[in-house]
Design a protein around this motif. Sequence first.
Motif, PDB file in Angstrom:
ATOM      1  N   THR A  19     -66.363 101.945  44.387  1.00  0.00           N
ATOM      2  CA  THR A  19     -65.732 100.627  44.302  1.00  0.00           C
ATOM      3  C   THR A  19     -65.735  99.999  45.683  1.00  0.00           C
ATOM      4  OG1 THR A  19     -63.615 101.686  44.628  1.00  0.00           O
ATOM      5  CG2 THR A  19     -64.265 101.218  42.357  1.00  0.00           C
ATOM      6  N   TYR A  20     -65.832  98.669  45.712  1.00  0.00           N
ATOM      7  CA  TYR A  20     -65.844  97.994  47.009  1.00  0.00           C
ATOM      8  C   TYR A  20     -65.112  96.661  46.928  1.00  0.00           C
ATOM      9  CZ  TYR A  20     -69.612  95.007  45.251  1.00  0.00           C
ATOM     10  OH  TYR A  20     -70.357  94.111  44.531  1.00  0.00           O
ATOM     11  N   CYS A  21     -64.642  96.190  48.098  1.00  0.00           N
ATOM     12  CA  CYS A  21     -63.964  94.897  48.186  1.00  0.00           C
ATOM     13  C   CYS A  21     -64.712  94.030  49.189  1.00  0.00           C
ATOM     14  CB  CYS A  21     -62.547  95.068  48.709  1.00  0.00           C
ATOM     15  SG  CYS A  21     -61.488  95.936  47.568  1.00  0.00           S
ATOM     16  N   VAL A  22     -64.714  92.716  48.981  1.00  0.00           N
ATOM     17  CA  VAL A  22     -65.386  91.805  49.911  1.00  0.00           C
ATOM     18  C   VAL A  22     -64.452  90.656  50.265  1.00  0.00           C
ATOM     19  CG1 VAL A  22     -67.685  92.318  49.021  1.00  0.00           C
ATOM     20  CG2 VAL A  22     -66.413  90.407  48.057  1.00  0.00           C
ATOM     21  N   ASP A  23     -64.883  89.880  51.255  1.00  0.00           N
ATOM     22  CA  ASP A  23     -64.174  88.648  51.595  1.00  0.00           C
ATOM     23  C   ASP A  23     -64.444  87.650  50.474  1.00  0.00           C
ATOM     24  OD1 ASP A  23     -63.260  86.287  52.649  1.00  0.00           O
ATOM     25  OD2 ASP A  23     -63.909  86.753  54.681  1.00  0.00           O
ATOM     26  N   PRO A  24     -63.398  87.119  49.823  1.00  0.00           N
ATOM     27  CA  PRO A  24     -63.659  86.213  48.697  1.00  0.00           C
ATOM     28  C   PRO A  24     -64.204  84.854  49.128  1.00  0.00           C
ATOM     29  CG  PRO A  24     -61.303  86.470  49.059  1.00  0.00           C
ATOM     30  CD  PRO A  24     -61.969  87.424  50.004  1.00  0.00           C
ATOM     31  N   ASN A  25     -64.269  84.588  50.431  1.00  0.00           N
ATOM     32  CA  ASN A  25     -64.637  83.227  50.841  1.00  0.00           C
ATOM     33  C   ASN A  25     -65.294  83.227  52.214  1.00  0.00           C
ATOM     34  OD1 ASN A  25     -64.779  80.504  50.989  1.00  0.00           O
ATOM     35  ND2 ASN A  25     -62.587  80.158  51.259  1.00  0.00           N
ATOM     36  N   TRP A  26     -66.499  83.798  52.353  1.00  0.00           N
ATOM     37  CA  TRP A  26     -67.146  83.842  53.666  1.00  0.00           C
ATOM     38  C   TRP A  26     -68.667  83.718  53.500  1.00  0.00           C
ATOM     39  CZ3 TRP A  26     -68.477  88.357  57.294  1.00  0.00           C
ATOM     40  CH2 TRP A  26     -68.610  87.911  58.607  1.00  0.00           C
ATOM     41  N   MET A  27     -69.082  82.612  52.919  1.00  0.00           N
ATOM     42  CA  MET A  27     -70.526  82.424  52.753  1.00  0.00           C
ATOM     43  C   MET A  27     -71.153  82.058  54.094  1.00  0.00           C
ATOM     44  SD  MET A  27     -71.560  83.245  49.916  1.00  0.00           S
ATOM     45  CE  MET A  27     -73.115  82.465  49.531  1.00  0.00           C
ATOM     46  N   PRO A  28     -72.424  82.395  54.375  1.00  0.00           N
ATOM     47  CA  PRO A  28     -73.352  83.049  53.456  1.00  0.00           C
ATOM     48  C   PRO A  28     -73.230  84.572  53.446  1.00  0.00           C
ATOM     49  CG  PRO A  28     -74.463  82.583  55.502  1.00  0.00           C
ATOM     50  CD  PRO A  28     -73.063  82.050  55.661  1.00  0.00           C
ATOM     51  N   PHE A  29     -72.254  85.126  54.197  1.00  0.00           N
ATOM     52  CA  PHE A  29     -72.155  86.589  54.250  1.00  0.00           C
ATOM     53  C   PHE A  29     -71.736  87.160  52.889  1.00  0.00           C
ATOM     54  CE2 PHE A  29     -71.508  84.982  58.495  1.00  0.00           C
ATOM     55  CZ  PHE A  29     -72.416  85.734  59.200  1.00  0.00           C
ATOM     56  N   GLU A  30     -70.624  86.588  52.316  1.00  0.00           N
ATOM     57  CA  GLU A  30     -70.179  87.090  51.028  1.00  0.00           C
ATOM     58  C   GLU A  30     -69.084  86.191  50.484  1.00  0.00           C
ATOM     59  OE1 GLU A  30     -69.030  91.029  52.166  1.00  0.00           O
ATOM     60  OE2 GLU A  30     -67.086  90.394  52.916  1.00  0.00           O
ATOM     61  N   ALA A  31     -68.942  86.220  49.153  1.00  0.00           N
ATOM     62  CA  ALA A  31     -67.871  85.465  48.509  1.00  0.00           C
ATOM     63  C   ALA A  31     -67.772  85.960  47.078  1.00  0.00           C
ATOM     64  CB  ALA A  31     -68.177  83.966  48.541  1.00  0.00           C
ATOM     65  N   ILE A  32     -66.670  85.546  46.416  1.00  0.00           N
ATOM     66  CA  ILE A  32     -66.547  85.837  44.984  1.00  0.00           C
ATOM     67  C   ILE A  32     -66.497  84.490  44.273  1.00  0.00           C
ATOM     68  CG2 ILE A  32     -65.152  86.932  43.209  1.00  0.00           C
ATOM     69  CD1 ILE A  32     -64.050  88.796  45.339  1.00  0.00           C
ATOM     70  N   LYS A  33     -67.506  84.268  43.387  1.00  0.00           N
ATOM     71  CA  LYS A  33     -67.565  82.997  42.677  1.00  0.00           C
ATOM     72  C   LYS A  33     -67.463  83.297  41.185  1.00  0.00           C
ATOM     73  CE  LYS A  33     -70.179  78.762  42.812  1.00  0.00           C
ATOM     74  NZ  LYS A  33     -71.446  78.156  43.080  1.00  0.00           N
ATOM     75  N   ASN A  34     -66.474  82.730  40.528  1.00  0.00           N
ATOM     76  CA  ASN A  34     -66.208  83.012  39.107  1.00  0.00           C
ATOM     77  C   ASN A  34     -66.204  84.522  38.845  1.00  0.00           C
ATOM     78  OD1 ASN A  34     -66.276  80.249  38.733  1.00  0.00           O
ATOM     79  ND2 ASN A  34     -68.497  80.276  38.398  1.00  0.00           N
ATOM     80  N   GLY A  35     -65.580  85.264  39.736  1.00  0.00           N
ATOM     81  CA  GLY A  35     -65.464  86.718  39.539  1.00  0.00           C
ATOM     82  C   GLY A  35     -66.709  87.497  39.917  1.00  0.00           C
ATOM     83  N   VAL A  36     -67.782  86.781  40.374  1.00  0.00           N
ATOM     84  CA  VAL A  36     -69.037  87.483  40.685  1.00  0.00           C
ATOM     85  C   VAL A  36     -69.260  87.500  42.196  1.00  0.00           C
ATOM     86  CG1 VAL A  36     -71.549  87.440  40.367  1.00  0.00           C
ATOM     87  CG2 VAL A  36     -70.032  86.767  38.499  1.00  0.00           C
ATOM     88  N   HIS A  37     -69.670  88.659  42.706  1.00  0.00           N
ATOM     89  CA  HIS A  37     -69.944  88.813  44.133  1.00  0.00           C
ATOM     90  C   HIS A  37     -71.284  88.150  44.476  1.00  0.00           C
ATOM     91  CE1 HIS A  37     -71.116  91.943  47.457  1.00  0.00           C
ATOM     92  NE2 HIS A  37     -70.864  90.759  47.961  1.00  0.00           N
ATOM     93  N   ILE A  38     -71.282  87.244  45.477  1.00  0.00           N
ATOM     94  CA  ILE A  38     -72.531  86.615  45.936  1.00  0.00           C
ATOM     95  C   ILE A  38     -72.615  86.747  47.457  1.00  0.00           C
ATOM     96  CG2 ILE A  38     -72.705  84.960  44.022  1.00  0.00           C
ATOM     97  CD1 ILE A  38     -71.483  82.851  45.893  1.00  0.00           C
ATOM     98  N   GLY A  39     -73.792  86.389  48.015  1.00  0.00           N
ATOM     99  CA  GLY A  39     -73.963  86.384  49.465  1.00  0.00           C
ATOM    100  C   GLY A  39     -74.782  87.575  49.939  1.00  0.00           C
ATOM    101  N   MET A  40     -74.973  87.634  51.284  1.00  0.00           N
ATOM    102  CA  MET A  40     -75.862  88.645  51.853  1.00  0.00           C
ATOM    103  C   MET A  40     -75.377  90.070  51.537  1.00  0.00           C
ATOM    104  SD  MET A  40     -76.347  86.663  55.426  1.00  0.00           S
ATOM    105  CE  MET A  40     -77.400  87.772  56.314  1.00  0.00           C
ATOM    106  N   SER A  41     -74.042  90.270  51.563  1.00  0.00           N
ATOM    107  CA  SER A  41     -73.556  91.639  51.319  1.00  0.00           C
ATOM    108  C   SER A  41     -73.864  92.082  49.897  1.00  0.00           C
ATOM    109  CB  SER A  41     -72.079  91.775  51.641  1.00  0.00           C
ATOM    110  OG  SER A  41     -71.290  91.146  50.680  1.00  0.00           O
ATOM    111  N   LYS A  42     -73.986  91.111  48.951  1.00  0.00           N
ATOM    112  CA  LYS A  42     -74.333  91.465  47.572  1.00  0.00           C
ATOM    113  C   LYS A  42     -75.707  92.181  47.566  1.00  0.00           C
ATOM    114  CE  LYS A  42     -74.830  91.118  43.070  1.00  0.00           C
ATOM    115  NZ  LYS A  42     -74.176  92.065  42.202  1.00  0.00           N
ATOM    116  N   ASP A  43     -76.670  91.608  48.321  1.00  0.00           N
ATOM    117  CA  ASP A  43     -78.012  92.201  48.358  1.00  0.00           C
ATOM    118  C   ASP A  43     -77.981  93.579  49.025  1.00  0.00           C
ATOM    119  OD1 ASP A  43     -78.717  89.876  47.222  1.00  0.00           O
ATOM    120  OD2 ASP A  43     -80.025  89.154  48.815  1.00  0.00           O
ATOM    121  N   TYR A  44     -77.146  93.702  50.088  1.00  0.00           N
ATOM    122  CA  TYR A  44     -77.065  95.007  50.742  1.00  0.00           C
ATOM    123  C   TYR A  44     -76.445  96.049  49.790  1.00  0.00           C
ATOM    124  CZ  TYR A  44     -78.501  93.318  55.323  1.00  0.00           C
ATOM    125  OH  TYR A  44     -79.233  92.819  56.364  1.00  0.00           O
ATOM    126  N   VAL A  45     -75.411  95.624  49.039  1.00  0.00           N
ATOM    127  CA  VAL A  45     -74.779  96.554  48.089  1.00  0.00           C
ATOM    128  C   VAL A  45     -75.807  96.993  47.048  1.00  0.00           C
ATOM    129  CG1 VAL A  45     -73.117  96.616  46.190  1.00  0.00           C
ATOM    130  CG2 VAL A  45     -72.403  95.826  48.425  1.00  0.00           C
TER     131      VAL A  45
END
Length: 463
Positions: A19-45
């Motif tokens: 399980t992992y947690c991310v910053d919900p609001n730090w694009m383009p690094f990472e964010a949570i949009k409509n419950g879905v993880h997006i951004g560069m960290s998504k690709d690394y995960v």
Amino acid sequence: MLALTPAQHAYLASKKQLTYCVDPNWMPFEAIKNGVHIGMSKDYVELLSTSLEIPFVLVPTSRWRQTLDYLDQGRCDLIPMLNRTEEREAYAKFSEVYLTDPNVLVVRNSQMSSIKSLSDLRGKSLAVIDGYMQEENLRNAHPEIALVRVASELAGLMRVSSGDVDAVAGSLLAVTRHIQNAGLSNLHIATDLPQGDELRLAVNKNNPELLAILELAIDNFSYQDHSRIYSNWNPIGITAKTDYSLTWKVGLALLLILLLLFERYRTSKKTNSLLLEKNMELKAVHAQLSIQHKHLLHLATHDNLTGLLNRKSILEHIEKELIRWRRQEFPLTLLVLDLDKFKSINDQYGHNIGDSILKTFAATLINVVRETDFCARWGGEEFIIVSSNTDTASASILAERIHKKLETITKPGTPVAHCSIGIAQYRQADDFEQWFERADKALYRAKMRGGKCTVTEAENSKE
Ligand SMILES: Nc1nc2c(ncn2[C@@H]2O[C@H](COP(=O)(O)OP(=O)(O)OP(=O)(O)O)[C@@H](O)[C@H]2O)c(=O)[nH]1
């Protein structure tokens, strides 16, 4: 294929998912949009999940502070992108750095000439994002600045734009993206901050087994992986697009100038805002280019595999160091290091393990040397260190530290690597080639003694 130990395989099998947690609001690094993880960290995960063959499941959070709390409380196994700070080290363990981004100070255009660096903020207000590394750094290093905690980089930029606070500190990629998207044309990047983002994977400190596994997976990220992820979320094509839209907008500006004859006041206002918009676009393009430039510069001056300086770039440093030596003579010592029996390691364990040993060896050198020393990959399995204000005796102590450290840092599944080291102190009238040759002869002597040892030039000439 990752070289996991049986214990590491068993660990992953027992976990079934991470399980992992991310910053919900730090694009383009990472964010949570409509419950879905997006951004560069998504690709690394996704890369991690594929190479470790285990699902990664997002534990959603609504604020960054909550993300940190969840890791601390063990409610998630890891955070994929986290800067290491003293406070976070109380509850987290960190991998090596795998992504960097400069941090910048943003001010209003009207304050461009009065705020050029952090020292101009004495008695002024600076927005920092609650729980971000800059909050901790600036709170400790600059107590004279009034920090205003905000929830996100965008919130900070809006408050600077409205005149509510004087400046905001944030990541270059995130800040330029917000300025562009929100059209904050009265803002300006004043300067780089001394500490940029150095992003690592972090796990709860009670979970070192997981960190060791994740580090193996990070080691496996290739340069192509990094650049694909970077361009996925920071499209460079913006330059070409902007050119077309500029042409179109210049046409529109001409039309507006014609309308000026009829509606002078309204049209001049529109022209003005159009110019400001174009100005912002140019600034954004400029920021993108400067990131690309830094990236290319790094590629040209550093070795691709180990990240150390390459041969061309260490030679430039040495040239400068010798000019400095001629002005104020100081002990200056060269260490030439060569991994022992590396061919047979490659033959027995394969080239990938060989590469991983080279990377670990390079990381060890960086850990052991002082900040003023220069380390480089000279070629193949040969490395050099140039150490200023260091005589032969001190360089021998440094060499001993390297031998000792190598004994302790071997990764599971890889053989113990040893090296031989030759040392020579710089002498007046030496050119670099003569100096290098003296260190290289000492290295040869160390090899003749069977490796895993150091020979100084003085010892060498006695023999
Ligand atoms: N995996 C890997 N191997 C490399 C790289 N660059 C050079 N090598 C290998 O390093 C080995 C060096 O072998 P040798 O010069 O015979 O040296 P050695 O086996 O370390 O022997 P001694 O130096 O005498 O202890 C060769 O097999 C090269 O192919 C690299 O980037 N990755």
